[in-house]
Design an enzyme around this catalytic site. Structure first.
Site, mmCIF file in Angstrom:
data_model
loop_
_atom_site.group_PDB
_atom_site.id
_atom_site.type_symbol
_atom_site.label_atom_id
_atom_site.label_comp_id
_atom_site.label_asym_id
_atom_site.label_seq_id
_atom_site.Cartn_x
_atom_site.Cartn_y
_atom_site.Cartn_z
ATOM 1 N N THR A 33 0.818 -1.211 0.000
ATOM 2 C CA THR A 33 0.000 0.000 0.000
ATOM 3 C C THR A 33 0.849 1.257 0.000
ATOM 4 O O THR A 33 0.429 2.293 -0.518
ATOM 5 C CB THR A 33 -0.923 -0.022 1.241
ATOM 6 O OG1 THR A 33 -1.794 -1.126 1.089
ATOM 7 C CG2 THR A 33 -1.741 1.236 1.387
ATOM 8 N N TYR A 47 -8.266 0.775 -3.134
ATOM 9 C CA TYR A 47 -7.170 1.211 -4.009
ATOM 10 C C TYR A 47 -6.463 -0.038 -4.502
ATOM 11 O O TYR A 47 -6.784 -1.156 -4.091
ATOM 12 C CB TYR A 47 -6.178 2.081 -3.210
ATOM 13 C CG TYR A 47 -5.654 1.342 -1.991
ATOM 14 C CD1 TYR A 47 -6.310 1.429 -0.762
ATOM 15 C CD2 TYR A 47 -4.542 0.507 -2.079
ATOM 16 C CE1 TYR A 47 -5.871 0.720 0.344
ATOM 17 C CE2 TYR A 47 -4.100 -0.209 -0.978
ATOM 18 C CZ TYR A 47 -4.761 -0.095 0.226
ATOM 19 O OH TYR A 47 -4.327 -0.812 1.304
ATOM 20 N N THR A 113 1.603 -4.195 4.236
ATOM 21 C CA THR A 113 1.434 -4.435 5.671
ATOM 22 C C THR A 113 1.015 -5.874 5.985
ATOM 23 O O THR A 113 1.267 -6.374 7.078
ATOM 24 C CB THR A 113 0.368 -3.490 6.271
ATOM 25 O OG1 THR A 113 -0.855 -3.676 5.566
ATOM 26 C CG2 THR A 113 0.799 -2.050 6.212
ATOM 27 N N ASP A 114 0.363 -6.535 5.003
ATOM 28 C CA ASP A 114 -0.251 -7.837 5.317
ATOM 29 C C ASP A 114 0.748 -8.886 5.813
ATOM 30 O O ASP A 114 0.429 -9.650 6.724
ATOM 31 C CB ASP A 114 -0.977 -8.389 4.082
ATOM 32 C CG ASP A 114 -2.294 -7.669 3.819
ATOM 33 O OD1 ASP A 114 -2.637 -6.755 4.585
ATOM 34 O OD2 ASP A 114 -2.970 -8.033 2.839
ATOM 35 N N LYS A 186 0.564 -7.113 12.673
ATOM 36 C CA LYS A 186 -0.550 -6.263 12.221
ATOM 37 C C LYS A 186 -1.774 -6.713 13.015
ATOM 38 O O LYS A 186 -2.286 -7.806 12.820
ATOM 39 C CB LYS A 186 -0.774 -6.452 10.720
ATOM 40 C CG LYS A 186 -1.837 -5.551 10.143
ATOM 41 C CD LYS A 186 -1.962 -5.754 8.628
ATOM 42 C CE LYS A 186 -3.007 -4.840 8.034
ATOM 43 N NZ LYS A 186 -3.107 -4.989 6.564
ATOM 44 N N GLU A 307 -2.570 -27.949 29.005
ATOM 45 C CA GLU A 307 -3.734 -28.338 28.205
ATOM 46 C C GLU A 307 -3.427 -29.361 27.108
ATOM 47 O O GLU A 307 -4.273 -29.684 26.295
ATOM 48 C CB GLU A 307 -4.429 -27.113 27.611
ATOM 49 C CG GLU A 307 -4.973 -26.179 28.684
ATOM 50 C CD GLU A 307 -6.105 -25.303 28.192
ATOM 51 O OE1 GLU A 307 -7.157 -25.847 27.815
ATOM 52 O OE2 GLU A 307 -5.922 -24.082 28.185
#
Ligand code: ASP
Length: 350
Positions: A33, A47, A113-114, A186, A307
């Site tokens: 981006t 975009y 960013t992903d 993120k 667990e």
């Protein structure tokens, strides 16, 4: 006496020139981006990522030249959700090659960013350098009103140009914060303050100055046993999301596709649904590595033998690495070992 004076003045001048000499910072552009473009200035979320070439990005921030001597290089032009393991290996090799050069003081990677957190973790653990390696992105495209890319880029170059940023592991610079790539994720899409570490930022960057408060207490860079110069491919590691109604078919499909490890993105403490437990035990007995991670959003922290009996099952816990980061670390670990105890050691140490 005159000669001594000349030598003294020459030394003084060297110091003065050194103090004012600008750092050389290379900007490796990969898309995302930060290089995105929308139809109108009001398009902050609709975009196309990876449109603007690096030279144009740099021209848009002339202030960069006051901070460092910058040079841009376009490595890819992709949205980061499509970056493959081959891509990140190639990028890391380029970062490593540049870091060895005496005319390079710091490296900035512009990225989507992903998957920024995965790529930057990979760089932190595989590039053997003390020079600053700084990843940067933006949440709004370059064409948007209040685009966050230009200031983020200026901040990233400021951090990369600063000797204080050396030997800190790869860094993520977003929204005025200097974060460790190791544990930053993120956590939110849409908002500009999307990147958060559950353990806090390492520092801040404001108006051309860095302010550090802490350092990373884990292995990275020159202290890592993984070196990108010795890695050419990564083994296939899959992430499978856990939930109460989970079935075994996806785990078997991963095994059939040739996966070497499964990151179980479990609930809470990386917990495994009762219906799936026998499948994971069976796959482990056939050689598959099972890594219990947690899909808790704000930062999971998986305790061993809590667990689930990991010692008895031969499973690994991902410590505080989220599933996508655990995939990267497991793939690296598998380049060295297939012993789950060793893989566990790696999770504790990095
Ligand atoms: N999908 C984009 C990417 O990761 C999102 C972004 O950069 O913010 O490339």
């Amino acid at each position: 006496m005159m000669n001594y004076l000349k030598i003294f003045v020459a030394i003084l001048m060297c110091f003065a020139m050194g103090a004012f000499a600008q750092s050389n910072v290379i900007i490796l552009a990969t898309g995302g981006t930060i290089a995105g473009a929308g139809a109108q200035s009001t398009n902050s979320a609709s975009y196309q990522a990876a449109k603007v070439p690096v030279d144009q990005l740099l021209l848009g921030v002339p202030e960069l030249n006051r901070v460092a001597k910058v040079r841009g290089e376009q490595v890819f032009q992709k949205a980061s959700e499509s970056l493959t393991d081959e891509d990140i290996v190639l990028l890391a090799k380029r970062v490593s090659a540049l870091a060895k050069r005496s005319d390079v003081d710091g490296i900035v990677i512009t990225h989507g960013t992903d998957t920024l957190e995965e790529t930057c973790l990979f760089l932190s653990i595989t590039v053997h350098t003390d020079k600053p390696v700084v990843c940067v992105a933006s949440m709004r495209p370059s064409t948007a009103m209040s685009a966050d890319g230009p200031l983020n880029l200026l901040s990233a170059v400021t951090v990369a140009a600063d000797r204080q940023s050396r030997a800190k592991g790869a860094l993520i610079v977003m929204n005025d914060e200097i974060l460790s790539a190791r544990d930053t994720s993120k956590m939110m899409n849409i908002k500009p303050n999307a990147f958060i570490s559950p353990w806090g930022a390492l520092g801040m960057v404001l108006e051309g100055k860095t302010y550090y408060f802490r350092t990373l207490a884990k292995r990275f860079g020159k202290h890592s046993e993984f070196n990108i110069d010795e890695i050419s491919t990564l083994p296939d590691v899959r992430v499978i999301y856990g939930h109460g109604n989970a079935k075994s078919d996806l785990y078997y499909a991963a095994a059939q596709a040739g996966a070497k490890a499964i990151i179980h993105a479990g609930t809470g403490n990386g917990s495994v649904a009762g219906a799936v437990t026998p499948t994971l035990l069976e796959l482990r007995s056939k050689g598959m590595q099972i890594v219990r991670s947690s899909h808790v959003n704000a930062g999971g922290f998986v305790l061993r033998n809590a667990e689930a009996n990991d010692d008895q099952n031969g499973w690994v816990v991902a410590h505080d690495f989220n599933p996508q980061k655990a995939r990267i670390l497991t793939a690296l670990a598998l380049t060295k070992t297939s012993d789950p105890k060793e893989i566990q050691r790696i999770f504790w140490e990095y």
